[in-house]
Design a protein around this motif. Structure first.
Motif, short mmCIF file in Angstrom:
data_model
loop_
_atom_site.label_atom_id
_atom_site.label_comp_id
_atom_site.label_asym_id
_atom_site.label_seq_id
_atom_site.Cartn_x
_atom_site.Cartn_y
_atom_site.Cartn_z
N GLY A 10 0.82 -1.21 0.00
CA GLY A 10 0.00 0.00 0.00
C GLY A 10 0.85 1.25 0.00
O GLY A 10 2.09 1.20 0.06
N PHE A 11 0.17 2.40 -0.09
CA PHE A 11 0.86 3.69 -0.03
C PHE A 11 1.23 4.00 1.41
O PHE A 11 0.45 3.77 2.34
CB PHE A 11 -0.05 4.82 -0.54
CG PHE A 11 -0.26 4.77 -2.03
CD1 PHE A 11 0.77 5.07 -2.90
CD2 PHE A 11 -1.50 4.42 -2.55
CE1 PHE A 11 0.57 5.03 -4.27
CE2 PHE A 11 -1.71 4.37 -3.91
CZ PHE A 11 -0.67 4.68 -4.78
N THR A 12 2.40 4.55 1.55
CA THR A 12 2.75 5.06 2.87
C THR A 12 2.16 6.45 3.01
O THR A 12 1.76 7.10 2.03
CB THR A 12 4.27 5.14 3.03
OG1 THR A 12 4.79 6.13 2.13
CG2 THR A 12 4.92 3.79 2.76
N LEU A 13 2.09 6.94 4.20
CA LEU A 13 1.54 8.27 4.46
C LEU A 13 2.36 9.34 3.76
O LEU A 13 1.82 10.29 3.20
CB LEU A 13 1.51 8.52 5.97
CG LEU A 13 0.98 9.90 6.40
CD1 LEU A 13 -0.45 10.09 5.91
CD2 LEU A 13 1.07 10.04 7.93
N VAL A 14 3.65 9.18 3.72
CA VAL A 14 4.53 10.16 3.06
C VAL A 14 4.23 10.20 1.56
O VAL A 14 4.12 11.28 0.96
CB VAL A 14 6.00 9.82 3.32
CG1 VAL A 14 6.92 10.73 2.50
CG2 VAL A 14 6.32 9.94 4.80
N GLU A 15 4.11 9.01 0.96
CA GLU A 15 3.81 8.97 -0.48
C GLU A 15 2.47 9.64 -0.79
O GLU A 15 2.33 10.38 -1.78
CB GLU A 15 3.80 7.52 -0.96
CG GLU A 15 5.17 6.88 -0.98
CD GLU A 15 5.10 5.40 -1.28
OE1 GLU A 15 6.05 4.86 -1.89
OE2 GLU A 15 4.08 4.77 -0.91
N LEU A 16 1.48 9.40 0.06
CA LEU A 16 0.16 10.00 -0.15
C LEU A 16 0.24 11.52 -0.06
O LEU A 16 -0.35 12.24 -0.88
CB LEU A 16 -0.82 9.45 0.87
CG LEU A 16 -2.26 9.98 0.78
CD1 LEU A 16 -2.87 9.63 -0.57
CD2 LEU A 16 -3.10 9.41 1.92
N LEU A 17 0.96 12.00 0.90
CA LEU A 17 1.10 13.46 1.06
C LEU A 17 1.83 14.07 -0.12
O LEU A 17 1.51 15.18 -0.57
CB LEU A 17 1.83 13.77 2.36
CG LEU A 17 1.07 13.43 3.66
CD1 LEU A 17 1.95 13.71 4.87
CD2 LEU A 17 -0.22 14.25 3.74
N VAL A 18 2.81 13.38 -0.65
CA VAL A 18 3.55 13.89 -1.81
C VAL A 18 2.62 13.99 -3.03
O VAL A 18 2.64 14.98 -3.76
CB VAL A 18 4.77 12.99 -2.12
CG1 VAL A 18 5.36 13.34 -3.49
CG2 VAL A 18 5.82 13.13 -1.04
N VAL A 19 1.82 12.95 -3.25
CA VAL A 19 0.88 12.96 -4.38
C VAL A 19 -0.11 14.11 -4.23
O VAL A 19 -0.40 14.83 -5.20
CB VAL A 19 0.15 11.61 -4.48
CG1 VAL A 19 -1.00 11.70 -5.49
CG2 VAL A 19 1.12 10.52 -4.87
#
Length: 324
Positions: A10-19
């Protein structure tokens, strides 16, 4: 026995925030472009409206032998007759329809033109505002909107305000006469002014070098009823007679967009409205020339050239007048 199971990542929280941040940046970059595209479309719509009004003026000329008058009254074009008028200085029965009403049959508004009673006893602003039985036909038309006279870029130009964004150009820098401390301008060296009857032949500077109509966002008031003289279908009013105020026309005196635009429920005093052109288009406003071409003129254009274009026969060359 060894079993293998599929691995789900799954997406990590950091990746989601970057997107989310990237999407936000893209939207921020896109919005100005969308707004500019919308304004470009509004400006083209405004240009087309001015073109149609200018062509209506041409058709009026073909029918009656002259351009529609800026405003008709039985006052002569002597300074002592209308420049000296102030509130309450005269009686009723003097002023009739301006060019905005006279050309209605030529912009596919024949039934609306027929609804006006232009031969009736002329009604004052106060009578129309205060008395429901003043003149039923003219009063009804007074309070009807007409978007053919409204620029889509003007945020206050709508059914509630009934403003007119297109004025006749009555002349240039030096007024024929003034009143109200010398601030309200009356010109008669342009194409459309009080009791005018100009013809193509009068534009000796060339029809492509003379203003006919210009944009304005300097209506004296934006009230939705009572005493607004700038309704787009104004007719049968006492403004030139009793108040000494040019209506539906202005002079090219102050620079384009040189005054702050009005705000809802407020407006400009009459000296600004009678000598200033402007718009909500960034950087300038549009003018229809006497040949019916429409050009955008920058607010930074040379002031002398600007005023020269408002005069029909000053003999001054203006080749390459700096419009867009």
């Amino acid at each position: 026995m060894t079993h293998s199971y599929p691995r789900h990542r799954g997406f990590t929280l950091v990746e989601l925030l970057v997107v989310i941040a990237i999407i936000g940046v893209l939207i921020a970059l896109l919005l100005p472009a969308v707004q500019q595209a919308r304004e470009a479309a509004r400006r083209m719509s405004c240009q087309n409206k001015m073109k149609q009004l200018a062509l209506a003026m041409h058709n009026y000329h073909d029918t009656f032998g002259s351009f529609a008058s800026g405003g008709i009254s039985d006052l002569s074009t002597q300074a002592s007759n209308f420049c000296s008028k102030t509130v309450g200085s005269g009686g009723l029965g003097f002023s009739q329809a301006p060019w905005t009403v006279l050309i209605l049959p030529f912009i596919e508004e024949g039934p609306r033109y027929d609804a006006f009673d232009l031969g009736a006893g002329i009604i004052s602003i106060q009578d129309i505002a205060a008395h429901g039985n003043a003149n039923a036909a003219n009063r009804t038309e007074w309070f009807r909107n007409n978007d053919k006279y409204q620029c889509p870029s003007d945020p206050y130009s709508n059914e509630a305000t009934r403003t007119n964004n297109y004025y006749g150009v009555q002349g240039g820098e030096t007024p024929f006469c003034t009143n109200s401390g010398g601030n309200r301008f009356w010109n008669k060296d342009g194409m459309i002014y009080h009791n005018s009857g100009t013809k193509f032949r009068d534009a000796t500077d060339g029809s492509s070098n003379v203003f006919l109509l210009g944009e304005t966002n300097y209506q004296p008031t934006l009230e939705s009823n009572t005493s607004d003289p700038q309704y787009s279908t104004w007719a049968s009013s006492d403004w030139p007679r009793d108040y000494g105020i040019p209506s539906q026309v202005a002079s090219a005196s102050l620079p384009i967009n040189s005054q702050d635009p009005p705000v809802p429920g407020g407006g400009h005093v009459f000296d600004v409205a009678s000598r200033t052109f402007g718009s909500y288009h960034p950087g300038g406003c549009q003018f229809a020339m006497a040949d019916a071409s429409v050009h955008f003129f920058a607010e930074t254009m040379d002031l002398t050239t600007y005023r020269t274009l408002a005069k029909r026969s000053d003999g001054l060359p203006v080749g390459g007048f700096g419009s867009n």
